[in-house]
Enzyme design. Structure first.
Site, PDB file in Angstrom:
ATOM      1  CG  HIS A  29      -1.768   1.182   1.440  1.00 42.32           C
ATOM      2  ND1 HIS A  29      -3.139   1.157   1.333  1.00 42.32           N
ATOM      3  CD2 HIS A  29      -1.449   2.462   1.751  1.00 42.32           C
ATOM      4  CE1 HIS A  29      -3.620   2.368   1.557  1.00 42.32           C
ATOM      5  NE2 HIS A  29      -2.610   3.187   1.823  1.00 42.32           N
ATOM      6  CD  GLU A  30       1.897   3.329   3.691  1.00 44.53           C
ATOM      7  OE1 GLU A  30       1.982   4.417   3.090  1.00 44.53           O
ATOM      8  OE2 GLU A  30       0.930   3.042   4.424  1.00 44.53           O
TER       9      GLU A  30
HETATM   10 ZN   LIG Z   1      -2.399   5.279   2.131  1.00 42.22          ZN
END
Ligand SMILES: [Zn+2]
Lengths: 173, 164
Positions: free
Chosen positions: B136-137
């Site tokens: 996600h990051e």
């Molecule tokens: Zn985020």
């Protein structure tokens, strides 16, 4: 501030219903909030959170030609609209079994006893008319541990109801 | 620092690699970490979320509500995923997308290389929840939000991990 209404529209499923209805709402200066629209047994049902400008415009009048064209029934209720305040589910339950009366009632009764807050529930009927399969998907929130809920649901297996409980582990990044 | 929220255009930009590992970088990373820990339940943060378009993320799932395998606090500068294994659907939210969550498919296990804040080489093997947070990051570094990867909430393509 705008007033919110919950519009419910139901009719035989035909292509173009959503476009026709939302076009009228948009042209009338309405905004949509959260909505759910789904085909249920060949019928199209729409639930729309609608905010209308306070100019006294009667939505049933504005929608009348679309309702006539698609054979839709309308129900309208004033509601207190609350956006930006979603509750986050932490559990998901999938239930299935041979179609039988009371499956929703017996499962949700167990959940209610446990203080399980249902946030989203869908049921569907698959299989054939001779051998229907009933499937229910629920998302919700409970303070209880999943293991405790599983214990409560365990007796349902004796009634031929299969179920699977899983946690929803939200990742925020 | 303030967390940018969608539709801030900076969230949709690609970030550039870090070239200088100096005290300014280390001070920024410390501030970034404080911002992540101050956020509502955030287990990761990427530099572009505070408007710095550089390839820097922090992930720390060690205090997740449910204990999961983890490497504690990971500072990942110029990270690269080198291996992906398996796929799983999971529910994600983002500090840059308030009050919305949705299902996203991610690799279940990943191998990645990155520098730390001092420019030292590191390698990690992550799985499950931690692997999801890292992916996600890293998406943020390419200008991608989880909204760009949403899959249906009602028709899961893959079976969710079963509680046991
Ligand atoms: Zn985020």
């Amino acid at each position: 501030m705008a007033e919110w209404s919950m519009l419910t529209l139901v009719g035989e499923d035909r292509p173009g219903i959503v476009a026709a209805v939302t076009e009228v709402l948009f042209a009338s200066g309405c905004n949509l909030g959260e909505t759910a629209m789904v085909r249920l047994g060949g019928n199209f049902s729409m639930m729309l959170m609608v905010s209308r400008p306070t100019d006294g415009c009667a939505l049933d009048e504005k929608l009348s030609s679309v309702m006539e064209r698609f054979g839709l029934q309308l129900h309208q209720s004033a509601i207190i609209g609350e956006l930006h305040s979603h509750l986050q589910p932490n559990l998901q339950l999938v239930v299935y079994g041979a179609d039988r009366a009371g499956i929703v009632a017996s499962v949700t009764a167990k959940l209610a006893e446990a203080g399980f807050h249902i946030l989203d529930l869908r049921t569907d009927v698959g299989g054939s008319s001779r051998d229907p399969i009933y499937v229910m998907e629920i998302e919700g929130y409970a303070d209880q541990e999943a293991a405790e809920l599983e214990q409560r649901l365990e007796p349902l297996r004796q009634q031929g109801v299969e179920w699977r409980l899983s946690t929803i582990d939200l990742m925020v990044g | 620092m303030q967390i940018l929220t969608y539709p801030d255009p900076q969230l949709k930009h690609e970030s550039l690699p870090v070239e200088r590992f100096d005290t300014e970088l280390q001070a920024f990373i410390q501030e970034l970490e404080e911002t992540m820990r101050a956020g509502p339940g955030g287990v990761g943060i990427a530099a572009p979320q505070v408007g710095r378009l550089q390839r820097i993320v922090i992930v720390d799932v060690s205090s997740a509500r449910k204990p999961v395998p983890n490497h504690g606090r990971m500072v990942l500068v110029n990270p690269e995923i080198t291996q992906w294994k398996g796929m799983a659907v999971g529910r994600e939210g983002c500090m840059s997308v308030p009050d919305y969550t949705g299902n996203v498919i991610r690799a279940e296990a990943i191998t990645l290389t990155a520098k730390n804040e001092f420019g030292e080489h590191q390698e990690f093997q992550c799985e499950g929840y931690e692997a999801r947070a890292v992916q996600h990051e890293l998406d943020h570094l390419d200008g991608l939000l989880f909204l760009d990867r949403l899959v249906s909430r009602h028709r899961d393509l893959f079976r969710r991990k079963v509680y046991q």
